[in-house]
Design a protein around this motif. Structure first.
Motif, PDB file in Angstrom:
ATOM      1  N   VAL A  40       0.844  -1.191   0.000  1.00 55.84           N
ATOM      2  CA  VAL A  40       0.000   0.000   0.000  1.00 55.84           C
ATOM      3  C   VAL A  40       0.878   1.239   0.000  1.00 55.84           C
ATOM      4  O   VAL A  40       1.981   1.245   0.561  1.00 55.84           O
ATOM      5  CB  VAL A  40      -0.946  -0.022   1.208  1.00 55.84           C
ATOM      6  N   GLN A  41       0.360   2.283  -0.632  1.00 53.17           N
ATOM      7  CA  GLN A  41       1.107   3.539  -0.646  1.00 53.17           C
ATOM      8  C   GLN A  41       0.795   4.309   0.632  1.00 53.17           C
ATOM      9  O   GLN A  41      -0.335   4.696   0.873  1.00 53.17           O
ATOM     10  CB  GLN A  41       0.705   4.384  -1.868  1.00 53.17           C
ATOM     11  N   LEU A  42       1.823   4.526   1.432  1.00 53.32           N
ATOM     12  CA  LEU A  42       1.640   5.225   2.707  1.00 53.32           C
ATOM     13  C   LEU A  42       1.621   6.734   2.488  1.00 53.32           C
ATOM     14  O   LEU A  42       0.767   7.432   3.047  1.00 53.32           O
ATOM     15  CB  LEU A  42       2.801   4.846   3.643  1.00 53.32           C
ATOM     16  N   LEU A  43       2.545   7.218   1.702  1.00 49.31           N
ATOM     17  CA  LEU A  43       2.587   8.642   1.358  1.00 49.31           C
ATOM     18  C   LEU A  43       2.655   8.753  -0.152  1.00 49.31           C
ATOM     19  O   LEU A  43       3.401   8.007  -0.791  1.00 49.31           O
ATOM     20  CB  LEU A  43       3.856   9.297   1.935  1.00 49.31           C
ATOM     21  N   ASP A  44       1.886   9.679  -0.681  1.00 45.77           N
ATOM     22  CA  ASP A  44       1.994   9.842  -2.142  1.00 45.77           C
ATOM     23  C   ASP A  44       3.131  10.812  -2.446  1.00 45.77           C
ATOM     24  O   ASP A  44       3.804  11.315  -1.534  1.00 45.77           O
ATOM     25  CB  ASP A  44       0.661  10.279  -2.748  1.00 45.77           C
ATOM     26  N   GLY A  45       3.319  11.068  -3.715  1.00 45.18           N
ATOM     27  CA  GLY A  45       4.443  11.925  -4.127  1.00 45.18           C
ATOM     28  C   GLY A  45       4.354  13.335  -3.577  1.00 45.18           C
ATOM     29  O   GLY A  45       5.367  14.040  -3.454  1.00 45.18           O
ATOM     30  N   ASP A  46       3.144  13.758  -3.202  1.00 47.88           N
ATOM     31  CA  ASP A  46       2.976  15.110  -2.658  1.00 47.88           C
ATOM     32  C   ASP A  46       3.023  15.119  -1.140  1.00 47.88           C
ATOM     33  O   ASP A  46       2.763  16.139  -0.500  1.00 47.88           O
ATOM     34  CB  ASP A  46       1.638  15.686  -3.119  1.00 47.88           C
TER      35      ASP A  46
ATOM     36  N   THR B   5       9.144   4.466  -8.209  1.00 48.79           N
ATOM     37  CA  THR B   5       8.502   4.605  -6.894  1.00 48.79           C
ATOM     38  C   THR B   5       8.305   6.064  -6.553  1.00 48.79           C
ATOM     39  O   THR B   5       9.255   6.843  -6.565  1.00 48.79           O
ATOM     40  CB  THR B   5       9.368   3.936  -5.804  1.00 48.79           C
ATOM     41  N   LYS B   6       7.052   6.438  -6.254  1.00 48.15           N
ATOM     42  CA  LYS B   6       6.738   7.795  -5.805  1.00 48.15           C
ATOM     43  C   LYS B   6       6.241   7.717  -4.358  1.00 48.15           C
ATOM     44  O   LYS B   6       5.458   6.837  -4.025  1.00 48.15           O
ATOM     45  CB  LYS B   6       5.638   8.395  -6.681  1.00 48.15           C
ATOM     46  N   GLY B   7       6.745   8.604  -3.555  1.00 51.56           N
ATOM     47  CA  GLY B   7       6.334   8.606  -2.145  1.00 51.56           C
ATOM     48  C   GLY B   7       6.922   7.421  -1.402  1.00 51.56           C
ATOM     49  O   GLY B   7       8.026   6.982  -1.676  1.00 51.56           O
ATOM     50  N   ILE B   8       6.135   6.889  -0.479  1.00 51.28           N
ATOM     51  CA  ILE B   8       6.598   5.738   0.309  1.00 51.28           C
ATOM     52  C   ILE B   8       5.541   4.646   0.238  1.00 51.28           C
ATOM     53  O   ILE B   8       4.351   4.898   0.401  1.00 51.28           O
ATOM     54  CB  ILE B   8       6.834   6.147   1.784  1.00 51.28           C
ATOM     55  N   TRP B   9       6.050   3.442   0.021  1.00 50.67           N
ATOM     56  CA  TRP B   9       5.146   2.285  -0.062  1.00 50.67           C
ATOM     57  C   TRP B   9       5.434   1.347   1.100  1.00 50.67           C
ATOM     58  O   TRP B   9       6.510   1.321   1.657  1.00 50.67           O
ATOM     59  CB  TRP B   9       5.329   1.565  -1.402  1.00 50.67           C
TER      60      TRP B   9
ATOM     61  N   ASP C 139       9.342   1.015   1.139  1.00 53.16           N
ATOM     62  CA  ASP C 139      10.133   1.334  -0.045  1.00 53.16           C
ATOM     63  C   ASP C 139      10.015   2.828  -0.296  1.00 53.16           C
ATOM     64  O   ASP C 139       8.922   3.333  -0.561  1.00 53.16           O
ATOM     65  CB  ASP C 139       9.569   0.528  -1.233  1.00 53.16           C
ATOM     66  N   LEU C 140      11.146   3.536  -0.166  1.00 55.01           N
ATOM     67  CA  LEU C 140      11.119   4.989  -0.317  1.00 55.01           C
ATOM     68  C   LEU C 140      11.465   5.424  -1.743  1.00 55.01           C
ATOM     69  O   LEU C 140      12.183   4.717  -2.478  1.00 55.01           O
ATOM     70  CB  LEU C 140      12.119   5.636   0.652  1.00 55.01           C
ATOM     71  N   GLU C 141      10.942   6.581  -2.046  1.00 49.85           N
ATOM     72  CA  GLU C 141      11.250   7.166  -3.343  1.00 49.85           C
ATOM     73  C   GLU C 141      12.762   7.430  -3.422  1.00 49.85           C
ATOM     74  O   GLU C 141      13.371   7.827  -2.417  1.00 49.85           O
ATOM     75  CB  GLU C 141      10.477   8.484  -3.467  1.00 49.85           C
ATOM     76  N   GLY C 142      13.327   7.214  -4.569  1.00 50.87           N
ATOM     77  CA  GLY C 142      14.769   7.426  -4.754  1.00 50.87           C
ATOM     78  C   GLY C 142      15.180   8.867  -4.499  1.00 50.87           C
ATOM     79  O   GLY C 142      14.382   9.809  -4.662  1.00 50.87           O
TER      80      GLY C 142
ATOM     81  N   THR D 108      14.162  18.195  -2.682  1.00 55.39           N
ATOM     82  CA  THR D 108      15.084  17.937  -1.592  1.00 55.39           C
ATOM     83  C   THR D 108      14.357  17.911  -0.276  1.00 55.39           C
ATOM     84  O   THR D 108      14.644  17.128   0.618  1.00 55.39           O
ATOM     85  CB  THR D 108      16.176  19.026  -1.542  1.00 55.39           C
ATOM     86  N   THR D 109      13.426  18.784  -0.202  1.00 56.64           N
ATOM     87  CA  THR D 109      12.652  18.855   1.014  1.00 56.64           C
ATOM     88  C   THR D 109      11.959  17.533   1.288  1.00 56.64           C
ATOM     89  O   THR D 109      12.025  16.995   2.385  1.00 56.64           O
ATOM     90  CB  THR D 109      11.613  19.986   0.936  1.00 56.64           C
ATOM     91  N   PHE D 110      11.312  17.001   0.251  1.00 56.03           N
ATOM     92  CA  PHE D 110      10.618  15.729   0.437  1.00 56.03           C
ATOM     93  C   PHE D 110      11.597  14.621   0.773  1.00 56.03           C
ATOM     94  O   PHE D 110      11.327  13.756   1.588  1.00 56.03           O
ATOM     95  CB  PHE D 110       9.815  15.365  -0.821  1.00 56.03           C
ATOM     96  N   GLU D 111      12.779  14.676   0.148  1.00 52.98           N
ATOM     97  CA  GLU D 111      13.795  13.676   0.446  1.00 52.98           C
ATOM     98  C   GLU D 111      14.177  13.703   1.923  1.00 52.98           C
ATOM     99  O   GLU D 111      14.283  12.683   2.568  1.00 52.98           O
ATOM    100  CB  GLU D 111      15.046  13.923  -0.408  1.00 52.98           C
TER     101      GLU D 111
END
Ligand SMILES: Nc1nc2c(ncn2[C@@H]2O[C@H](COP(=O)(O)OP(=O)(O)OP(=O)(O)O)[C@@H](O)[C@H]2O)c(=O)[nH]1
Length: 772
Positions: free
Chosen positions: A8-14, A76-80, A95-98, A109-112
């Motif tokens: 499941v996607q825990l956090l989306d790309g935003d 991968t976008k966001g965190i799964w 699984d985190l976004e690269g 960078t902020t999201f990273e």
């Protein structure tokens, strides 16, 4: 990117947190049941560095991987989030976004940073994916990543010790033994260069991280070898949370049931760019979660079938074993809470447990109060019944004491049965109320019984005194009042003794007993006094009866035969004396032994009356009924019978012929005389009967029965005289002198010789025999 139910996607790309998704994930994998027995593993690294590929091989997850034919683009976008298959303990994989992908700009960078901090905050093990050829390189792709990791680590108010497992991908022929020191040196350099807060200036890296290094062959080029090495690595994740395991110190771990909430809150704090205080966060998560658990358990218990049935039943009657049943229901609820809240902060969970217990007690309290109410009324009813029965066998106080004792004991036992272990409620208020109810009942029964008892003894006294006193007064002798006093004393003492003995069973205080005894004593005296007054009220009738009896009967109580030779004056005087004796006895209540001069006064009055006819005043002054006003009225009436003188003159002139006719015929004269007598008698009787409040009819009847024989006799005699008048004059000479008349009357009226008193006595103040 992974697919399937457990990914499941825990956090989306935003950076939007998928609350529903994580709740669904937790429910589907039953994460909440794990308590603290779970581990969280996350992976960071450059984009398209084979992170998803590694996780899927390592943990059997199903993260989506880049399609080899689509080229190297961000997948991968966001965190799964996914559950690791077949690894003990339960392991959650993220699984985190690269971190260095081309698709994101500088802002990313902020999201990273945020995602890195998030992963560090909730993970036990963080895999840092890096290419082998980046080791020792100044421009290595993972350098900014590590810098970020170390920087954000400083934002953790009290950081947990996390394991950083560096996974070197596409390892070369250079053995790991040579690579690892170079890598560690690179890491140390980065750590050293990261700006730190004053408190952590000298803090070594090892304080925050366990650094582990592993190297894997290329999946694309040496897949078989890759799989073998991954399988070997997988072994290190077994029992990762056990002491000495791969996981860190787990200081920041929250119980599994709070994972979702915790992750959500951490992300919120990170998004708001606040420092993340993990211990405070744990307390906060514990507070919220424990409250949630408590509310859940309370709601469950409120709807629990067993509780609902019990609550319903107690509305109607006592429920046997109430306390145990409620205790069990509460225990079940609290045990459920304990089980779920067990891994949260002890202080928090204890406090929330107390709140839950308190809410549970609030829930069951009304039922408990109703139960106590049932017990109280049942015990009270039973007490009343038992007390009534006990009174048949025992005295009041013994029965009251025994029944009260056993009832209170019964109440205590019932309260024990109803007692709820967790409550420790004190039923003493209800107990006091029961005691008051019992006391009230006892007081009411005592009052009734004492009234009964008093009435009984009063009745006995009345029976023992009234008739004998009446008889004694009737006898009216010198010994009357001494005898009455003796009788009163004897009967009073006997009653008082019996009453006192009966009262002793009531255990009353001495003052009350004394008061009641005095009251009975007074009652006894009152009986005698009332009787004496009652008899005094009839004194004239009694005097008249006595006078009549003594006048009309001789010493042997035989009817007196009037021969004309009797000394009527002496008989009258004797009868009067006897009547006066009666009056003197009844004239005063002599319950004290003091002497009085009533009798002397009366006798003197009698002597005076005989001498100058003034005794009326003396006697009447002693008898309220024979008042002077009555006497005056009677005299007035008698006087008013005479017509005025002019009327008498008119009658004589106008009725001269009629008078002469009558005077010439002795029969007419006789008839007239009789009519006059009868008329006078009726007149007097009507008046006197009215004075004594007897009706005129009884007077007339009495008169007719008593006078009829006499009247008949006179008429008969007159008829005989009439016949003789018709005979020769020598025979017809009337012999009707007063003596003969008197004799004839007396001889024919033996049934009531006193009927002639009025004609023989002058100024007789006693009721005339005609007044009967
Ligand atoms: N050279 C090499 N390539 C690999 C390895 N593992 C996977 N790949 C390839 O790398 C590409 C990306 O794989 P993913 O596993 O999607 O990489 P990722 O890091 O998850 O990608 P993002 O999620 O987009 O950042 C695929 O085409 C894989 O075939 C490896 O060990 N070595």
């Amino acid at each position: 990117m992974g697919e399937g139910g457990c990914c499941v996607q825990l956090l989306d790309g935003d950076g939007v947190f998928n609350v529903a998704g994580i709740e669904h994930f937790m429910n589907s994998v039953k994460l909440a049941e794990c308590g603290l027995s779970y581990a969280v593993v996350s992976i960071m690294g450059p984009q398209s560095s084979g992170k998803s590929t590694l996780l899927n091989h390592l943990f059997g997850t199903n993260f989506r991987e880049m399609d080899a034919f689509r080229g190297r683009s961000q997948t991968t976008k966001g965190i799964w989030l996914a559950k690791c298959a077949d690894v003990e303990p339960f392991t959650v994989v993220m699984d985190l976004e690269g971190t260095d992908g081309r698709e994101r700009g500088e802002d990313d960078t902020t999201f990273e940073k945020q995602s890195a901090l998030f992963a560090l905050a909730i993970s036990d093990i963080v895999l840092i994916n890096m290419w082998c050829h980046d080791i020792g390189r100044e421009q290595a792709a993972n350098k900014p990543l590590l810098k970020t990791v170390f920087q954000v680590m400083m934002r953790l108010f009290s950081p947990r010790k996390t394991t950083l497992l560096f996974v070197i991908r596409d390892k070369t022929k250079t053995p790991l033994e040579h690579l690892e020191p170079v890598l560690r040196e690179d890491i140390q350099k980065i750590w050293d260069n990261v700006p730190k807060p004053q408190a952590h200036k000298e803090t070594p890296l090892s304080e925050f991280f366990n650094v582990e290094v592993v190297a894997l062959s290329s999946f694309e080029e040496k897949e078989v070898l890759f799989r073998e090495q991954v399988a070997s690595l997988r072994q290190r994740f077994y029992h990762s949370i056990a002491p000495g395991g791969l996981a860190g110190d787990r200081r920041g771990v929250v119980p599994a049931s709070g994972f979702s909430f915790s992750a959500q809150q951490i992300w919120m704090v990170i998004k708001e760019n606040k420092d993340l205080d993990l211990p405070a966060h744990k307390v906060m998560v514990a507070t919220v979660r424990c409250e949630e658990i408590a509310n859940e358990k309370l709601a469950y218990t409120s709807a629990d079938k067993e509780w609902v049935q019990l609550e319903e039943a107690v509305q109607h009657d006592i429920v046997p074993g109430f306390g145990k049943k409620i205790t069990a229901i509460m225990d079940k609820c609290l045990a459920g809470y304990d089980m779920e809240a067990f891994y949260f902060e002890e202080a928090v969970r204890t406090s929330k447990r107390q709140q839950l217990e308190s809410k549970l007690l609030q829930l069951v309290s009304p039922a408990y109060q109703i139960m106590l109410g049932h017990i109280r009324s049942k015990v009270l009813d039973d007490f009343k019944e038992a007390f009534d029965k006990a009174l048949e066998k025992e005295g009041f106080s013994v029965a009251a004491l025994e029944c009260t004792r056993s009832s209170m004991l019964k109440f205590d036992r019932c309260c024990e049965d109803a007692a709820i272990e967790q409550a420790n409620w004190d039923p003493s208020k209800i107990r006091d109320k029961l005691q008051r109810d019992i006391d009230t009942h006892l007081a009411s029964v005592r009052t009734a019984k004492l009234s009964e008892l008093t009435a009984l003894f009063e009745g006995q006294l009345n029976k023992a005194l009234a008739e004998p006193v009446e008889a004694l007064l009737d006898a009216a002798s010198d010994n009357t009042w001494p005898a009455i006093r003796e009788l009163l004393q004897r009967e009073t003492e006997s009653a008082i003794s019996g009453f006192a003995s009966a009262l002793s069973t009531f255990a009353l205080d001495q003052a009350t007993v004394d008061k009641m005894l005095v009251k009975l004593k007074e009652y006894s005296k009152n009986v005698v006094e009332s009787k004496a007054r009652e008899e005094a009220g009839r004194v004239l009738i009694r005097m008249k009866d006595r006078f009549s009896t003594l006048f009309s009967r001789d010493a042997d109580s035989m009817p007196r035969v009037w021969t004309g030779k009797e000394d009527i004056k002496a008989i009258t005087k004797s009868a009067r004396s006897a009547s006066l004796k009666l009056l003197s006895v009844m004239a005063a209540i002599r319950l004290d032994e003091e002497t009085d001069k009533i009798e002397e006064t009366l006798l003197l009055a009698l002597v005076d009356a005989s001498n100058n006819g003034t005794k009326n005043r003396s006697i009447q002054s002693l008898d309220p009924l024979a008042s002077s006003s009555w006497q005056e009225e009677a005299n007035k009436r008698n006087n008013s019978m005479l017509p005025p003188p002019w009327a008498i003159a008119a009658i004589l002139v106008l009725g001269f012929n009629e008078f002469m006719t009558l005077l010439r015929n002795p029969l007419y004269l006789g008839v007239m005389f009789v009519v006059f007598l009868v008329g006078k008698a009726i007149w007097v009787q009507l008046n006197i009967s009215g004075e004594f409040q007897n009706g005129a009819l009884p007077g007339l009847l009495s008169l007719s029965t008593k006078f009829l024989p006499t009247v008949m006799n006179i008429l008969k005699r007159l008829a005989e005289e009439g016949q003789q008048a018709a005979a020769p004059p020598s025979q017809s000479k009337p012999k009707l002198d007063s003596k003969v008349f008197r004799n004839s009357v007396h001889s024919n009226s033996t049934s009531d010789p006193s009927s002639n008193i009025s004609s023989t006595e002058d100024g007789d103040e006693y009721p005339s025999p005609l007044r009967k």
